[in-house]
Design an enzyme around this catalytic site. Sequence first.
Site, PDB file in Angstrom:
ATOM      1  N   HIS A   1       1.245  -1.358   0.135  1.00 27.74           N
ATOM      2  CA  HIS A   1       0.047  -0.015   0.330  1.00 27.74           C
ATOM      3  C   HIS A   1       1.089   1.732  -0.090  1.00 27.74           C
ATOM      4  O   HIS A   1       2.063   1.021   0.385  1.00 27.74           O
ATOM      5  CB  HIS A   1      -0.837  -0.122   1.537  1.00 27.74           C
ATOM      6  CG  HIS A   1      -0.488  -0.267   2.769  1.00 27.74           C
ATOM      7  ND1 HIS A   1       0.097   0.985   3.189  1.00 27.74           N
ATOM      8  CD2 HIS A   1      -0.100  -1.073   3.151  1.00 27.74           C
ATOM      9  CE1 HIS A   1       1.161   0.138   4.625  1.00 27.74           C
ATOM     10  NE2 HIS A   1       0.545  -0.700   4.036  1.00 27.74           N
ATOM     11  N   ASP A   2       0.090   2.448  -0.307  1.00 29.11           N
ATOM     12  CA  ASP A   2       1.327   3.239  -0.954  1.00 29.11           C
ATOM     13  C   ASP A   2       1.916   3.308  -1.246  1.00 29.11           C
ATOM     14  O   ASP A   2       3.148   5.141  -1.671  1.00 29.11           O
ATOM     15  CB  ASP A   2       1.024   4.375   0.776  1.00 29.11           C
ATOM     16  CG  ASP A   2      -0.427   4.446   0.856  1.00 29.11           C
ATOM     17  OD1 ASP A   2      -1.334   4.751   0.899  1.00 29.11           O
ATOM     18  OD2 ASP A   2      -0.459   3.487   1.897  1.00 29.11           O
TER      19      ASP A   2
ATOM     20  N   GLY B   1       5.092  -1.318   2.228  1.00 30.19           N
ATOM     21  CA  GLY B   1       4.634   0.105   2.346  1.00 30.19           C
ATOM     22  C   GLY B   1       4.677   1.238   2.571  1.00 30.19           C
ATOM     23  O   GLY B   1       6.267   2.139   3.017  1.00 30.19           O
TER      24      GLY B   1
END
Length: 256
Positions: free
Chosen positions: A119-120, A137
């Site tokens: 994520h991200d 992440g």
Amino acid sequence: MIHPTAIVHPNAKLADDVEVGAYSIIGEHVEIGAGTVVGPHVVINGHTRIGKHNRIFQFCSLGEIPQDKKYANEPTRLEIGDHNTIREFCTFNLGTAQDVGVTRVGNHNWIMAYVHLAHDCQVGNHTIFANNAQLAGHVHVDDYAILGGFTVVHQFVRIGAHIITGMGTILFKDVPTYVLASGNPSAPHGINSEGLKRRGFSSEAIMAIKRAYKTLYKSGLSLEEARAEIESQVAEHAELQPLAEFLATSERGIVR
């Protein structure tokens, strides 16, 4: 261009010439641009936007929820640009509300099998990820970076432009622009001179970058002193500007 065994949600937005292979699943909030080919047994979910002329090979999972216990079904996104190759068994997750809310992949990236983008993550353009490169992440990867096979990157690490890592490298700190890093724990081993030659950097520019590398790692100067010295060289060698900016903005510290 959609195989009869594929399941495409009626609200998904696919350009007319998108190809979808057998047994693939395309979710409700997915958008796919012209010329993109989705292989068999691919699952694309979430608020995912994929650009033009991408090639996505079989058994990839794109746009699934983050592997983050804080995730609470927020409408976060995955955005993939144009002309990317994404090989077998890759997994790209949505962003989280704790960051910018989007995982991004730019254009003209070559991403080999079993790569994970958590994520991200923010991936630039013209990068190469060899097999089993793994990003935790919030990792940022700048343009033309090359990650060797089985490179593992800790969360929040930043990877500079034109770097290269050796196979099996473990990164807990930022890798400055142009640097070659390898090992566990990772350490710098010069600059990516061969990559710079291939991208048209002049001999003079490469020599200036080598001198800056020696200033940073071989001179005995503190990081702040080395940074100031490199900044003083920028006026004469513009190629050092990205390195100077990277050092000025690194938050985790750099590989040493």
